[in-house]
Design an enzyme around this catalytic site. Sequence first.
Site, PDB file in Angstrom:
ATOM      1  CE  LYS A  42      51.308  34.233  56.025  1.00 17.52           C
ATOM      2  NZ  LYS A  42      49.956  33.764  56.480  1.00 17.52           N
ATOM      3  N   GLY A  44      53.309  28.596  52.832  1.00 21.25           N
ATOM      4  CA  GLY A  44      52.270  27.645  52.447  1.00 21.25           C
ATOM      5  C   GLY A  44      52.080  26.551  53.475  1.00 21.25           C
ATOM      6  CB  THR A  46      47.545  26.949  56.592  1.00 22.55           C
ATOM      7  OG1 THR A  46      48.030  27.602  57.768  1.00 22.55           O
ATOM      8  CG2 THR A  46      46.103  26.514  56.818  1.00 22.55           C
ATOM      9  CD1 TRP A  47      46.969  24.649  49.817  1.00 19.16           C
ATOM     10  CD2 TRP A  47      48.434  26.071  48.912  1.00 19.16           C
ATOM     11  NE1 TRP A  47      46.680  24.736  48.480  1.00 19.16           N
ATOM     12  CE2 TRP A  47      47.569  25.606  47.900  1.00 19.16           C
ATOM     13  CE3 TRP A  47      49.443  26.981  48.574  1.00 19.16           C
ATOM     14  CZ2 TRP A  47      47.674  26.017  46.574  1.00 19.16           C
ATOM     15  CZ3 TRP A  47      49.548  27.394  47.252  1.00 19.16           C
ATOM     16  CH2 TRP A  47      48.669  26.923  46.270  1.00 19.16           C
ATOM     17  CG  HIS A  99      56.780  27.832  61.266  1.00 17.83           C
ATOM     18  ND1 HIS A  99      56.390  27.655  59.961  1.00 17.83           N
ATOM     19  CD2 HIS A  99      55.702  28.353  61.914  1.00 17.83           C
ATOM     20  CE1 HIS A  99      55.132  28.046  59.816  1.00 17.83           C
ATOM     21  NE2 HIS A  99      54.687  28.464  60.986  1.00 17.83           N
ATOM     22  CG  ASP A 119      60.314  35.046  44.818  1.00 18.28           C
ATOM     23  OD1 ASP A 119      61.043  35.653  45.629  1.00 18.28           O
ATOM     24  OD2 ASP A 119      60.291  35.326  43.600  1.00 18.28           O
ATOM     25  NE  ARG A 121      62.307  38.017  44.333  1.00 19.46           N
ATOM     26  CZ  ARG A 121      62.689  37.901  43.048  1.00 19.46           C
ATOM     27  NH1 ARG A 121      63.328  38.908  42.457  1.00 19.46           N
ATOM     28  NH2 ARG A 121      62.433  36.791  42.371  1.00 19.46           N
ATOM     29  CB  ALA A 124      59.827  39.682  52.543  1.00 18.17           C
TER      30      ALA A 124
END
Length: 310
Positions: A42, A44, A46-47, A99, A119, A121, A124
Site C-alpha cells: 500500500k 503505490g 500498482t501505481w 513486497h 508516509d 501513517r 497504515a
Amino acid sequence: MPANVTLRHKPQRVYKSHFTDSTKWNEYEPRPGDIVISTPLKTGTTWAQRITAALIFQSDKLPGPLMTVSPWLDCTFAPLPLLLANLEFQEHRRFIKTHLPMDALPIYDEVSYLVVGRDLRDVAISTHNHTRGVQETDPGPSDPATGDDVHTPELPSVPADVREYWKEYFTRSAFPWESDGWPYNSPSHHLASWWEHRHEPNILLLHYQDMLNDLDGQMRRVSAFLDIPVDEAVWPDLVRACTFKEMKSRKDELWTGALANSLTSFEFFHKGSSGQWQDVLSKEETAVYEKAVAHLPADLRHWLENGGPQ
C-alpha cells in the site's frame, strides 16, 4: 545463474508467511534489463507497475491483465511453476513485483530496482482498508477459463476499528525480527534496507507524495532511469493512463480471474491521497507511531513524511 549477469548481493533473510515466500526468488533467472518493483504493501505498488507498463509498451493500454504482465513472484496465491513459465514466455522487457525488502532479494548489477516510499501513517490507514476489504470478500474458486490457479491468502484477523489496528500495525510484524507492519512485513525495515543504497546506479527511490504532486515529472525520472526515451507525441496519453482517476475507472483491466473478483469488490485504491491519518490520530496513537519510527535515520524519516529530494 546466467553468465551475462553479476550477482552483487545474496539474500540475507528468508521471508515466509501467509502472503509471501522469498525462497521463490531462488528460481528466478534474471535477464539484463529486468526491472524489480519493490514496495511495502500500500505504498503505490500498482501505481509503479502501471507507470512502468506505460513506459515499456509506449501505450495507454495494457497488453493483458497487470498481474500477468507484471507478476508478483514471491506471492503465495499462485504456484511457482506458473509464475516462472509466465516470466520465461515474456518477450517484452520484464518488470516484476515484490513486497520484499532488499535483504530478502538477490541483487544483480544488470537489473533495475524501483522502490516506492510513502508516509507510514498513510500506509497504515490504507493497509487497514485493504486488509479488511480482502477479509470481507470471497473470491470464489479459480477461473478455469483463464487458467488462473489463484486464491486470496487467508489473512490473520485484524480489528475493524482503525485506531485499534493502528496499535497492532506499529507494534507487530509477521516476522519475529521486525517490529511493525502487522499482518505483513515491516514497511520501516523495507525502506531502510534500500535507503543506504539509494545512490547506486540501478536503484531509484520514488515517493508517493511526489507522484501525486507531479506525476509527469516523476514519470520522466523513471523514464530516464530505465533508459526509455520520452516520445512527446504519446506522452500526455501515458501520463493520463497513470492517474488515479484513470486507474480507478479501468481497475477491472488490472486483474483477472478469481483474484479480480476479490480486489474489484472493494475500494482497492482507497482514497489515493495523503494525510488521511490526521483524522484518526489521538496523542496515544501519535506516541505509538513516534516510538515505531524512532530507529529510522533522520533523513529517511523526513523523506517518508515529506517526500522531495533524498
